[in-house]
Design an enzyme around this catalytic site. Sequence first.
Site, short mmCIF file in Angstrom:
data_model
loop_
_atom_site.label_atom_id
_atom_site.label_comp_id
_atom_site.label_asym_id
_atom_site.label_seq_id
_atom_site.Cartn_x
_atom_site.Cartn_y
_atom_site.Cartn_z
N CYS A 63 0.44 -1.42 0.08
CA CYS A 63 -0.14 0.07 -0.02
C CYS A 63 1.08 1.27 -0.12
O CYS A 63 1.94 1.33 0.09
CB CYS A 63 -0.63 -0.15 1.10
SG CYS A 63 -1.56 -2.09 1.48
N ARG A 101 1.68 1.51 -6.24
CA ARG A 101 1.92 0.49 -4.68
C ARG A 101 -0.09 0.25 -4.34
O ARG A 101 -0.22 -0.47 -3.68
CB ARG A 101 1.73 1.36 -3.54
CG ARG A 101 3.29 2.02 -4.05
CD ARG A 101 3.49 2.51 -2.39
NE ARG A 101 4.14 1.28 -1.42
CZ ARG A 101 5.28 0.81 -1.54
NH1 ARG A 101 6.51 1.09 -2.24
NH2 ARG A 101 5.34 0.39 -0.61
N TRP A 137 -3.65 -1.89 -1.32
CA TRP A 137 -4.09 -3.16 -2.00
C TRP A 137 -4.36 -3.69 -1.55
O TRP A 137 -3.84 -4.29 -0.10
CB TRP A 137 -2.63 -2.89 -2.77
CG TRP A 137 -2.39 -4.27 -3.55
CD1 TRP A 137 -1.99 -5.20 -3.32
CD2 TRP A 137 -3.25 -4.48 -5.13
NE1 TRP A 137 -1.95 -6.16 -4.53
CE2 TRP A 137 -2.24 -5.94 -5.84
CE3 TRP A 137 -3.96 -3.54 -5.67
CZ2 TRP A 137 -3.06 -5.76 -7.08
CZ3 TRP A 137 -3.64 -4.14 -7.55
CH2 TRP A 137 -3.18 -5.20 -7.80
N ASN A 165 1.46 0.21 6.31
CA ASN A 165 1.47 -0.60 4.89
C ASN A 165 2.66 -1.73 5.36
O ASN A 165 3.33 -1.55 6.44
CB ASN A 165 1.88 0.24 3.90
CG ASN A 165 3.06 -0.61 3.02
OD1 ASN A 165 2.21 -1.95 2.53
ND2 ASN A 165 4.12 -0.60 2.30
N GLY A 166 1.87 -2.91 4.94
CA GLY A 166 2.28 -4.45 6.00
C GLY A 166 1.69 -5.30 6.29
O GLY A 166 0.35 -4.80 5.38
N GLU A 210 8.29 -20.16 -19.58
CA GLU A 210 8.53 -18.34 -18.98
C GLU A 210 9.69 -17.86 -19.63
O GLU A 210 9.18 -16.16 -20.08
CB GLU A 210 8.62 -18.81 -17.83
CG GLU A 210 8.47 -17.21 -16.63
CD GLU A 210 7.47 -16.36 -17.37
OE1 GLU A 210 6.01 -17.72 -18.35
OE2 GLU A 210 7.24 -15.36 -17.32
N LYS A 233 8.75 -15.43 -22.10
CA LYS A 233 9.65 -13.71 -21.90
C LYS A 233 10.01 -13.06 -23.02
O LYS A 233 9.89 -11.81 -22.96
CB LYS A 233 9.89 -13.60 -20.70
CG LYS A 233 9.71 -14.06 -19.80
CD LYS A 233 9.04 -12.38 -18.38
CE LYS A 233 7.19 -12.63 -19.33
NZ LYS A 233 6.37 -13.64 -18.20
N GLU A 259 7.02 -12.13 -25.97
CA GLU A 259 6.17 -10.74 -25.36
C GLU A 259 7.32 -9.08 -25.22
O GLU A 259 6.53 -8.49 -26.04
CB GLU A 259 6.31 -11.09 -23.95
CG GLU A 259 5.03 -10.42 -23.26
CD GLU A 259 4.20 -11.12 -21.87
OE1 GLU A 259 5.20 -11.35 -21.58
OE2 GLU A 259 3.39 -10.69 -21.79
N HIS A 280 13.17 -35.60 -30.91
CA HIS A 280 11.89 -36.06 -31.51
C HIS A 280 11.59 -35.16 -32.94
O HIS A 280 9.87 -34.74 -32.94
CB HIS A 280 11.30 -36.35 -30.43
CG HIS A 280 10.80 -37.20 -29.95
ND1 HIS A 280 10.90 -38.55 -30.27
CD2 HIS A 280 11.74 -37.34 -28.68
CE1 HIS A 280 11.50 -39.72 -28.89
NE2 HIS A 280 11.73 -38.26 -27.72
N LYS A 311 -2.22 -6.47 -19.99
CA LYS A 311 -1.98 -6.90 -19.32
C LYS A 311 -3.24 -7.57 -18.78
O LYS A 311 -3.09 -9.24 -17.81
CB LYS A 311 -2.17 -5.30 -18.09
CG LYS A 311 -1.81 -6.36 -16.86
CD LYS A 311 -0.59 -6.31 -16.23
CE LYS A 311 0.19 -7.28 -15.26
NZ LYS A 311 1.93 -8.20 -15.09
O1 M6R Z 1 -4.01 -12.80 -14.62
P1 M6R Z 1 -3.28 -13.58 -15.32
O2 M6R Z 1 -2.64 -14.08 -14.50
O3 M6R Z 1 -4.24 -14.66 -15.55
O4 M6R Z 1 -2.59 -12.81 -16.82
C1 M6R Z 1 -2.66 -14.52 -17.61
C2 M6R Z 1 -2.11 -14.45 -18.42
O5 M6R Z 1 -2.57 -13.37 -19.42
C3 M6R Z 1 -0.44 -14.04 -18.75
O6 M6R Z 1 0.51 -14.24 -17.44
C4 M6R Z 1 0.42 -13.57 -19.57
O7 M6R Z 1 0.60 -14.61 -20.05
C5 M6R Z 1 1.79 -12.20 -19.14
N1 M6R Z 1 1.27 -11.02 -20.15
C6 M6R Z 1 2.54 -12.88 -19.36
O8 M6R Z 1 4.35 -12.37 -19.07
#
Ligand code: M6R
Length: 613
Positions: free
Chosen positions: A2, A27, A77, A103-104, A486, A490, A493, A509, A608
Site C-alpha cells: 500500500c 503501490r 492494495w 502498509n504491511g 517462461e 518472456k 513477449e 523427436h 495486462k
Molecule cells: O492475470 P492472469 O495471471 O490470469 O494472466 C494470465 C496471462 O495473460 C499472463 O500471465 C500473460 O501470459 C503475461 N503477460 C505473461 O507475461
Amino acid sequence: MCGIIGVTGAADALDILLDGLERLEYRGYDSAGVALVSPAGVDRVRIADGTHSVASLRGATEVLNGRSRSGVGHTRWATHGHPTEHNAHPHLDCSGRVALVHNGIIENHAELASRLTATGHILASDTDTEVLAHLIEEGLAAGDDLIAAVRSTLVEVRGAFALGVMSVDDPDLIVATRRISPLIVGLTDTASYLASDIPALLDRTRDLIALEDDQIAELRPGSVMVTDAQGAPATATVLRIDWDIDAAQKGGFKDFMSKEMADQPAAVRDTLRGRMGDDGMIALDQLDLSDDDLRLLTKVIVVACGSSFHAGLVAKYAFERWARIPVEVDIASEFRYRDPVLDATALVIGVSQSGETVDTLQAMRHARDDGARVVVVSNVVDSSMAREADGVLYTRAGPEIGVAATKTVLAQIAALELLALRLAQVRGEMTGEQVAVEFAELIRLESVLAETLGRAGDVAAVAAQLAHATDFFFLGRHAGFPTALEGALKLKEISYLHAEGYPGGELKHGPLAVIEPGCVVVAVATGGPLREKMLSNVSEVKSRGATVVLVLEDGDDEGAAVADYTFWVPASRDLQSPIKDIVPLQQFAYALAVGRGLDVDRPRNLAKTVTVE
Ligand code: M6R
C-alpha cells in the site's frame, strides 16, 4: 503493498496528501482515504472506487480544504479484508481520536483482535491493521503519550509495517515507524512529511531520511526526532535526492518491469509471511477447505493461462512429490472443451494474477458446475475469481503494472508450493521435519533472489553478445521445463524475437532438425534430478552448431565446460529452484528488448488482463 503519506505544518496539507497519493497509486489503488487531524477531531474520508479511488477522493474532500495543517493518507492494495470503504485506511480507535495508516501485514492480528474484542473494543473493519489503532488507544488510556503508546504496541505485533499515527490530543504530531515495509521522512523548515516512497514527496522536499527497522520518528512542523525501539536517540542521515519525479514514480527504475523484478524478493517473502503456524502446520486461512476435504481429494487440476500456467506446471512437481496426489495442468482456454471428468473429490485450482482472465474464470465456473471444489491463487483481493471460488490463496506481490508478469509468477509458485505442503501434511505424506525443511528453503529464497538479481549485469553482458540472434530455444527438464517455457514467453513477449520452449528430452523427436549455427539455445541445467541428462541434450545441440547459454548453479564447472555463456545462480533445493532460475531468463529478455529499443512495459498487441475469450 500500500502507499502511505503524511504531513504536518502545511497550510495546503490536503493537497499534499492527495498529490502524494496520486504518485503512490502504483503501490495499490483499490481504495484510498485521508484523515485531517485538528483539536476539533478527525475529519476522515475514504473511497473504494478501484483505479479511480484517488481521483474520487479528491472530489469528495473538497469541503475539507483548509480544515487542518496536518493529516495522513493511504492508498490500499488489499491483503486482509475486501477492498471496500469500511476496510479503507485511515483506521480509527473506538474513541475516534486516533487515526492511523499502515502498509504491511500484521501476522498476529487475529489473536490481537480476539483479545481486544474480549475487553470491549469494537473493531469496525476486517483488516489486519485496525488492531493497531486499538492497541494504541489502550496505551493512551493507561497514561502513555502517543509515542510511548506506539512503542508499546510495536512490542505486541509480529509482521511487517510502515505506520503513520496521529491523535486529536496532539494534532501537530505524527508518529512514524517501520519494520520491513519502507518509510521515508521528509523535512523543510516549516513542515515535516512521511511517505512509503520518495516520489510522493519530491515536489515538496528533497531532504529525506530513510527510516531503519524499528526506529520511531516524531514529526512536528519543521522538526523530526528519530529514536530507536528503546527510546534512545538514533542517528538519522538526511539524504539529498536529485531524481526527477517521473523516474521516482518507478522507484528510480527506468520502467515498471525492472522495478517489479527488483520487487521479487519482497513478493515471495510477503506471500510466505505468517503462513507457517506456531504448531508447525502450514496455515492458509482463506482456503476454506477443511482437513477432511483435503484428505478426500483424489486429484488436483490447475487451470491457468500464460505465465500463470507455467507456475501451475512447476506446482505439479511439488504436489506429486510432496502430497502424492495426481495433478493435471490445463491451459484454461482448452479445459472446459475437453469434457473433463470432475466430481467433489477433484480440487480445481485457478491460477491468475489478475483474477479476471476470462478463460480461467470460465474454466473455474465449469469445474464448479460439475461439482468440483474450486480455489484460486490470485494477486488481486476480491477479483472475480476470488469472489466466485470456494476458497482463495492470495499472493501478496503488490500491484504489477508491466504487461510481462514477473514478481507475480514467483509469488504464485511460492503460494502453490505452500498449498502442496499443506496437502502433504494433512494427508500424512510428509513429516513435520520434512515440511519444515522445504518451508525453510522457501523462506531462504528472499536472500537467494536478492543475490540473483544482483547479477543482472552479467546477464546483460551475454545479451549484448547475442544481440543479433533471431532464433532462441529454451530447454529444461523436470521443474526446469516450465522455467524454460517462461523464459521463452518472456523473450517473445517483450522483444518480439522468435523463441520456443521445449523439454530437453523432446528435441530429438523433431525440433533438432531446425537447430543450426546462429540458433541460441538457453538451457536450464540447475541441480534437479535430470541435470546430467540435460547436459547431454545440450551437447546434442552444440554439436549442431548452436550457441549454448546455460543456467547453472554456482560452482558447476562441468556444466560450464559445455556452455558458450553461463547465467550463474545460487544453489537451491530442486522444487524451489524455478523461483530463482526464472530470474536470469527475465533479465535476458529484458536486456534484449531494451537493446532493441522496445517499450518493455507495454509490448505490442498485448494487454495486462485478457477479458475476452
Ligand atoms: O492475470 P492472469 O495471471 O490470469 O494472466 C494470465 C496471462 O495473460 C499472463 O500471465 C500473460 O501470459 C503475461 N503477460 C505473461 O507475461
